[in-house]
Write a protein that holds these residues in place. Structure first.
Motif, PDB file in Angstrom:
ATOM      1  N   ASP A 207      -3.190  -3.285  -2.221  1.00 48.49           N
ATOM      2  CA  ASP A 207      -3.861  -2.058  -2.661  1.00 48.49           C
ATOM      3  C   ASP A 207      -3.142  -1.601  -3.930  1.00 48.49           C
ATOM      4  O   ASP A 207      -1.920  -1.395  -3.913  1.00 48.49           O
ATOM      5  CB  ASP A 207      -3.734  -1.016  -1.539  1.00 48.49           C
TER       6      ASP A 207
ATOM      7  N   ASP B   1       0.836  -1.202   0.000  1.00 46.43           N
ATOM      8  CA  ASP B   1       0.000   0.000   0.000  1.00 46.43           C
ATOM      9  C   ASP B   1       0.870   1.251   0.000  1.00 46.43           C
ATOM     10  O   ASP B   1       1.959   1.248   0.584  1.00 46.43           O
ATOM     11  CB  ASP B   1      -0.868  -0.011   1.279  1.00 46.43           C
ATOM     12  N   ALA B   2       0.393   2.298  -0.643  1.00 49.21           N
ATOM     13  CA  ALA B   2       1.043   3.607  -0.506  1.00 49.21           C
ATOM     14  C   ALA B   2       0.761   4.176   0.873  1.00 49.21           C
ATOM     15  O   ALA B   2       1.508   5.019   1.382  1.00 49.21           O
ATOM     16  CB  ALA B   2       0.511   4.569  -1.566  1.00 49.21           C
ATOM     17  N   HIS B   3      -0.332   3.705   1.479  1.00 50.39           N
ATOM     18  CA  HIS B   3      -0.826   4.262   2.742  1.00 50.39           C
ATOM     19  C   HIS B   3      -0.675   3.260   3.886  1.00 50.39           C
ATOM     20  O   HIS B   3      -0.436   2.075   3.642  1.00 50.39           O
ATOM     21  CB  HIS B   3      -2.317   4.627   2.593  1.00 50.39           C
TER      22      HIS B   3
ATOM     23  N   THR C 186      -6.775   7.173  -4.747  1.00 50.82           N
ATOM     24  CA  THR C 186      -5.855   7.974  -3.944  1.00 50.82           C
ATOM     25  C   THR C 186      -4.411   7.720  -4.408  1.00 50.82           C
ATOM     26  O   THR C 186      -3.610   7.115  -3.689  1.00 50.82           O
ATOM     27  CB  THR C 186      -5.992   7.640  -2.431  1.00 50.82           C
TER      28      THR C 186
ATOM     29  N   ASP D   3      -2.806   1.069  -5.270  1.00 52.02           N
ATOM     30  CA  ASP D   3      -2.067   2.331  -5.189  1.00 52.02           C
ATOM     31  C   ASP D   3      -0.674   2.149  -4.588  1.00 52.02           C
ATOM     32  O   ASP D   3       0.094   3.114  -4.496  1.00 52.02           O
ATOM     33  CB  ASP D   3      -2.880   3.427  -4.487  1.00 52.02           C
TER      34      ASP D   3
HETATM   35 MN   LIG Z   1      -3.690   2.981  -0.478  1.00 51.01          MN
END
Ligand SMILES: [Mn+2]
Ligand SMILES: NC(=[NH2+])NCCC[C@H](N)C(=O)O
Ligand SMILES: [Mn+2]
Length: 303
Positions: free
Chosen positions: A230, A126-128, A244, A232
């Protein structure tokens, strides 16, 4: 732990976008099917059962929820159903492959897996960080909260999914590709001592070295490994269809290498691919990339 590769795969679609509060990821499961997931996996020798979609009830067309836990009721309902289906497929000895939908569905997927595998390792691409609570979230969007819930932090209703309070071991949880964290998330990640391989470490040491460490950490002393991917996590150049996007993500090859190394290690017992936003995509590119990654994860090789 080395379960022999499970050739029985159950596809479960979850066209939920309420956790992202952004239309478009609700088409994700269709987009991935349209990119011929089933055909590709059959060609690899898998026996596929497509369980169809868990359909969310859409709120009235305005889609306005200003709370700090947006659409809590419906997200709880969908995840409760998802948890039951995932648990059922594992009890049938099948590999659950969940297609999102926004990342809040990880709450249901992982609680379903935990019904059978209490000592679960998780690899979170995930980027997050997705480790906000209602108190720390800048958006109130539940797709930014599933990791916190799985560590026992969050709203009662979300914690109750799966019937009992099964939580993950922070020592067996690894994040990869992270490059965008909110202040509260940074604090919590440090407090829980979670291993986070940000893009900085991937740039420095390379994906192969990072995966070697990550695989060891999540597979030692566990009875299964879940992959939560994810889209992203990837650079928007390669996966533009996400709600996002964050610059500076995993390249196409880095992502594939990670999947290939996981296939070679033969440790993964369930997976989900989420946040494919077809409205923002170019000619279904992101869904096609997701299918390519799933093929690598399930053992496809060039030669
Ligand atoms: Mn993400
Ligand atoms: N699954 C995702 N794409 N999550 C993005 C979360 C963004 C931000 N951290 C939030 O809590 O709102
Ligand atoms: Mn996410």
């Amino acid at each position: 732990m080395n379960p022999s590769l499970n050739r029985l795969v159950s596809i479960i679609g979850v066209p939920l976008d309420l956790g992202a509060n952004h239309r478009g990821v609700d088409i994700g499961p269709s987009a991935v099917r349209y990119a011929q997931l089933e055909e590709h996996l059959q060609a690899l020798g898998y026996s596929i059962e497509d369980k169809g979609d868990i359909l969310p009830n859409k709120p009235n067309c305005s889609y306005l929820d200003e709370s700090n836990l947006k659409y809590l009721d419906e997200i709880t309902r969908v995840n409760t159903e998802l948890c039951a289906i995932v648990a059922e497929e594992i009890s049938r000895n099948r590999f659950p492959l969940v297609l999102g939908g926004d990342h809040s569905i990880a709450i249901g997927t992982i609680s379903g897996v935990l019904q059978h595998k209490q000592r679960l390792g998780v690899l979170w691409f995930d980027a997050h960080g997705d480790i906000n609570t209602a108190e720390t979230s800048p958006s109130g969007n539940i797709h930014g909260m599933p990791v916190a819930v799985r560590f026992g932090l969050g709203h009662e209703r979300l914690l109750g999914i799966g019937g009992r309070r099964v939580t993950l071991n922070p020592q067996k949880f690894v994040m990869i590709g992270v490059r965008d964290l909110d202040p509260g998330e940074k604090k919590l990640l440090k407090k829980l001592g979670i291993t986070v391989y940000t893009m900085h470490e991937i740039d420095l040491f390379g994906m192969a070295a990072i995966m070697e460490k990550a695989i060891r950490q999540v597979s030692d002393g566990t009875d299964g490994v879940h992959v939560s991917f994810d889209m992203d996590a990837m650079d928007p150049l390669h996966a533009p269809g996400v709600g996002t996007p964050v610059l500076g993500g995993l390249t196409y090859r880095e992502s594939h290498l990670a999947m290939e190394l996981l296939a070679a290690a033969n440790i993964v017992t369930s997976a989900e691919f989420v946040e494919i936003n077809t409205v923002l995509d170019h000619r279904n590119q992101t869904a096609k990339v997701a299918v390519a990654l799933i093929r690598s994860l399930l053992g496809e090789r060039t030669l």
